[in-house]
Design a protein around this motif. Structure first.
Motif, PDB file in Angstrom:
ATOM      1  N   ARG A 193     -21.543  47.376   4.592  1.00 38.03           N
ATOM      2  CA  ARG A 193     -21.458  46.285   5.176  1.00 38.03           C
ATOM      3  C   ARG A 193     -20.553  46.560   6.983  1.00 38.03           C
ATOM      4  NH1 ARG A 193     -19.747  41.700   1.043  1.00 38.03           N
ATOM      5  NH2 ARG A 193     -21.724  41.748   0.079  1.00 38.03           N
ATOM      6  N   LEU A 194     -20.803  45.998   8.232  1.00 37.41           N
ATOM      7  CA  LEU A 194     -20.909  45.956   9.312  1.00 37.41           C
ATOM      8  C   LEU A 194     -20.754  44.838   9.951  1.00 37.41           C
ATOM      9  CD1 LEU A 194     -19.187  47.896  11.541  1.00 37.41           C
ATOM     10  CD2 LEU A 194     -22.125  47.899  12.591  1.00 37.41           C
ATOM     11  N   VAL A 195     -19.483  44.652  10.521  1.00 35.76           N
ATOM     12  CA  VAL A 195     -19.455  43.008  11.872  1.00 35.76           C
ATOM     13  C   VAL A 195     -18.746  43.813  13.027  1.00 35.76           C
ATOM     14  CG1 VAL A 195     -18.500  40.858  11.702  1.00 35.76           C
ATOM     15  CG2 VAL A 195     -19.232  41.200   9.360  1.00 35.76           C
ATOM     16  N   ILE A 196     -19.849  43.435  13.513  1.00 42.57           N
ATOM     17  CA  ILE A 196     -19.110  42.978  15.104  1.00 42.57           C
ATOM     18  C   ILE A 196     -18.500  41.934  15.133  1.00 42.57           C
ATOM     19  CG2 ILE A 196     -20.604  43.418  17.509  1.00 42.57           C
ATOM     20  CD1 ILE A 196     -23.707  45.525  16.549  1.00 42.57           C
ATOM     21  N   ASN A 197     -17.300  42.449  15.555  1.00 40.34           N
ATOM     22  CA  ASN A 197     -16.758  41.394  16.309  1.00 40.34           C
ATOM     23  C   ASN A 197     -16.347  41.075  17.414  1.00 40.34           C
ATOM     24  OD1 ASN A 197     -15.779  39.693  13.352  1.00 40.34           O
ATOM     25  ND2 ASN A 197     -14.289  42.339  13.306  1.00 40.34           N
ATOM     26  N   ILE A 198     -16.953  39.941  18.123  1.00 39.56           N
ATOM     27  CA  ILE A 198     -16.671  40.064  19.404  1.00 39.56           C
ATOM     28  C   ILE A 198     -15.612  39.157  19.734  1.00 39.56           C
ATOM     29  CG2 ILE A 198     -18.005  39.299  21.643  1.00 39.56           C
ATOM     30  CD1 ILE A 198     -20.084  39.430  20.655  1.00 39.56           C
ATOM     31  N   PHE A 199     -14.477  39.247  19.757  1.00 41.67           N
ATOM     32  CA  PHE A 199     -13.320  39.278  20.242  1.00 41.67           C
ATOM     33  C   PHE A 199     -12.466  38.461  21.714  1.00 41.67           C
ATOM     34  CE2 PHE A 199     -12.129  41.621  16.580  1.00 41.67           C
ATOM     35  CZ  PHE A 199     -11.128  39.870  15.933  1.00 41.67           C
ATOM     36  N   GLY A 200     -11.871  37.238  22.278  1.00 40.27           N
ATOM     37  CA  GLY A 200     -11.863  36.892  23.463  1.00 40.27           C
ATOM     38  C   GLY A 200     -11.251  35.142  22.869  1.00 40.27           C
ATOM     39  N   SER A 201     -10.324  34.892  24.024  1.00 42.19           N
ATOM     40  CA  SER A 201     -10.516  33.823  23.669  1.00 42.19           C
ATOM     41  C   SER A 201     -11.236  32.371  24.328  1.00 42.19           C
ATOM     42  CB  SER A 201      -8.699  33.158  24.613  1.00 42.19           C
ATOM     43  OG  SER A 201      -9.059  34.037  25.762  1.00 42.19           O
ATOM     44  N   ALA A 202     -10.849  31.057  24.794  1.00 46.48           N
ATOM     45  CA  ALA A 202     -12.159  30.751  24.581  1.00 46.48           C
ATOM     46  C   ALA A 202     -12.357  30.332  25.874  1.00 46.48           C
ATOM     47  CB  ALA A 202     -11.549  28.869  24.421  1.00 46.48           C
ATOM     48  N   GLY A 203     -13.729  30.548  26.091  1.00 50.03           N
ATOM     49  CA  GLY A 203     -14.747  30.617  27.548  1.00 50.03           C
ATOM     50  C   GLY A 203     -14.651  31.897  28.590  1.00 50.03           C
ATOM     51  N   VAL A 204     -14.691  32.708  27.425  1.00 49.84           N
ATOM     52  CA  VAL A 204     -14.747  34.435  27.791  1.00 49.84           C
ATOM     53  C   VAL A 204     -16.436  34.606  27.870  1.00 49.84           C
ATOM     54  CG1 VAL A 204     -13.110  34.964  27.783  1.00 49.84           C
ATOM     55  CG2 VAL A 204     -14.219  35.682  25.900  1.00 49.84           C
ATOM     56  N   GLY A 205     -16.784  33.491  26.770  1.00 53.69           N
ATOM     57  CA  GLY A 205     -18.539  34.363  26.511  1.00 53.69           C
ATOM     58  C   GLY A 205     -18.461  35.116  26.353  1.00 53.69           C
ATOM     59  N   LYS A 206     -18.302  34.736  24.856  1.00 57.76           N
ATOM     60  CA  LYS A 206     -18.475  35.338  23.539  1.00 57.76           C
ATOM     61  C   LYS A 206     -19.933  34.909  22.734  1.00 57.76           C
ATOM     62  CE  LYS A 206     -14.888  33.725  21.033  1.00 57.76           C
ATOM     63  NZ  LYS A 206     -13.545  32.946  22.608  1.00 57.76           N
ATOM     64  N   THR A 207     -19.882  33.329  22.523  1.00 61.37           N
ATOM     65  CA  THR A 207     -20.757  33.293  21.702  1.00 61.37           C
ATOM     66  C   THR A 207     -22.623  33.679  22.547  1.00 61.37           C
ATOM     67  OG1 THR A 207     -20.320  30.971  21.868  1.00 61.37           O
ATOM     68  CG2 THR A 207     -21.916  31.635  21.755  1.00 61.37           C
ATOM     69  N   ILE A 232      -7.673  36.667   5.418  1.00 61.93           N
ATOM     70  CA  ILE A 232      -8.016  37.576   6.835  1.00 61.93           C
ATOM     71  C   ILE A 232      -7.751  38.516   5.640  1.00 61.93           C
ATOM     72  CG2 ILE A 232      -8.083  38.336   8.702  1.00 61.93           C
ATOM     73  CD1 ILE A 232      -6.728  35.355   9.352  1.00 61.93           C
ATOM     74  N   ALA A 233      -6.867  39.453   5.276  1.00 62.44           N
ATOM     75  CA  ALA A 233      -6.907  40.737   4.948  1.00 62.44           C
ATOM     76  C   ALA A 233      -7.968  40.882   3.608  1.00 62.44           C
ATOM     77  CB  ALA A 233      -5.266  41.216   4.673  1.00 62.44           C
ATOM     78  N   GLY A 234      -7.919  39.857   2.750  1.00 58.99           N
ATOM     79  CA  GLY A 234      -8.816  40.023   1.754  1.00 58.99           C
ATOM     80  C   GLY A 234     -10.230  39.729   2.117  1.00 58.99           C
ATOM     81  N   ALA A 235     -10.914  39.319   3.758  1.00 57.03           N
ATOM     82  CA  ALA A 235     -11.977  39.286   3.607  1.00 57.03           C
ATOM     83  C   ALA A 235     -12.291  40.708   4.049  1.00 57.03           C
ATOM     84  CB  ALA A 235     -11.970  38.337   4.619  1.00 57.03           C
ATOM     85  N   ASN A 236     -11.534  41.250   5.374  1.00 58.38           N
ATOM     86  CA  ASN A 236     -11.614  42.702   6.328  1.00 58.38           C
ATOM     87  C   ASN A 236     -12.005  43.314   5.689  1.00 58.38           C
ATOM     88  OD1 ASN A 236     -11.502  41.372   8.136  1.00 58.38           O
ATOM     89  ND2 ASN A 236      -9.933  41.751   9.028  1.00 58.38           N
ATOM     90  N   ARG A 237     -11.033  43.627   3.937  1.00 57.36           N
ATOM     91  CA  ARG A 237     -11.542  44.736   3.032  1.00 57.36           C
ATOM     92  C   ARG A 237     -13.176  44.952   2.136  1.00 57.36           C
ATOM     93  NH1 ARG A 237      -5.850  43.768   1.651  1.00 57.36           N
ATOM     94  NH2 ARG A 237      -6.792  42.547  -0.145  1.00 57.36           N
ATOM     95  N   GLY A 238     -13.928  43.838   3.000  1.00 49.88           N
ATOM     96  CA  GLY A 238     -15.196  44.096   2.355  1.00 49.88           C
ATOM     97  C   GLY A 238     -16.206  43.995   3.081  1.00 49.88           C
ATOM     98  N   TYR A 239     -15.227  44.500   3.762  1.00 53.37           N
ATOM     99  CA  TYR A 239     -17.213  45.303   5.099  1.00 53.37           C
ATOM    100  C   TYR A 239     -16.086  46.677   6.305  1.00 53.37           C
ATOM    101  CZ  TYR A 239     -14.784  40.977   7.367  1.00 53.37           C
ATOM    102  OH  TYR A 239     -14.505  40.607   8.551  1.00 53.37           O
TER     103      TYR A 239
END
Length: 218
Positions: A5-19, A113-120
């Motif tokens: 399973r692979l997640v492409i995480n788009i990090f950034g604070s509010a308003g930078v254009g993540k969505t 969060i750590a538990g979730a991250n172990r799943g992918y």
């Protein structure tokens, strides 16, 4: 970590254009990533931000309960995996470490969060504030001002460093083919491609055996 399973995480604070970036990348990969066969075969699904859903519903008080927010963000992720092993999200679960307002639940949220991250396995992209965000920033669907968002950006970078994450810094105006190339040049993507191909071959072999058995019975 689960390389299937692979997640492409788009990090950034509010308003930078993540969505916006998540949507563009999703649409590009759904359209097969130009002529890129691997992107064409690995169709992603997209996971949006649970916190934004609460804001749009006028339930901002619930944002104070980071355990609730994080649990539901993880649930959105788990539901997405029912459709595809490839997910793009503009709301990485790790953001719970940034937005948790309750010092008494820091360890609980961190463990969740750590538990979730172990799943992918994840590929982490990061969008920074730039000159454009000064012009485009809006409070619609948000609870942080531009200045607060800039402060959170530095906090988030510090958190990711503590988590030993090394994100790929992306220009939000970059061509999608360039961004996809960054993604596909990672070891995480190559591992995911290999395992996805192995899974496809296994499914085909199993289907072939089933058909052979059915013909034998007939």
């Amino acid at each position: 970590m689960n390389g299937n399973r692979l997640v492409i995480n788009i990090f950034g604070s509010a308003g930078v254009g993540k969505t916006t970036l998540a949507t563009k990348l999703y649409n590009f990969m759904q359209a097969d990533g130009g002529d890129n066969n691997s992107a064409a075969q690995l169709k992603p699904v997209i996971v949006r931000e649970y916190a934004t859903m609460l804001i749009n519903e006028g339930k901002t008080e619930l944002l104070k309960d980071q355990m609730l927010v994080t649990r539901n963000q993880i649930k959105l992720l788990q539901d997405a995996f029912k459709s595809s092993n490839l997910v793009i999200t503009d709301s990485p679960v790790d953001l719970g470490l940034l937005y948790n307002q309750n010092p008494n639940t820091v360890q609980e949220v961190s463990k969740l969060i750590a538990g979730a991250n172990r799943g992918y396995t994840s590929i982490d992209l990061f969008l920074l504030h730039d000159d454009d965000t000064k012009q485009t920033y809006t409070m619609q669907g948000r609870v942080h001002t531009l200045e607060q968002s800039k402060t959170n950006e530095q906090r988030l970078l510090s958190i990711l460093k503590q988590e030993h994450k090394k994100p790929i810094f992306i220009n939000r105006n970059a061509d999608m083919q360039v961004i996809l190339a960054h993604i596909q040049n990672t070891g995480q993507w190559r591992e995911f491609e290999i395992k996805s191909e192995v899974n496809r071959i296994s499914v085909k072999l199993f289907a072939g055996k089933v058909k052979s058995a059915e013909r034998g019975i007939g």
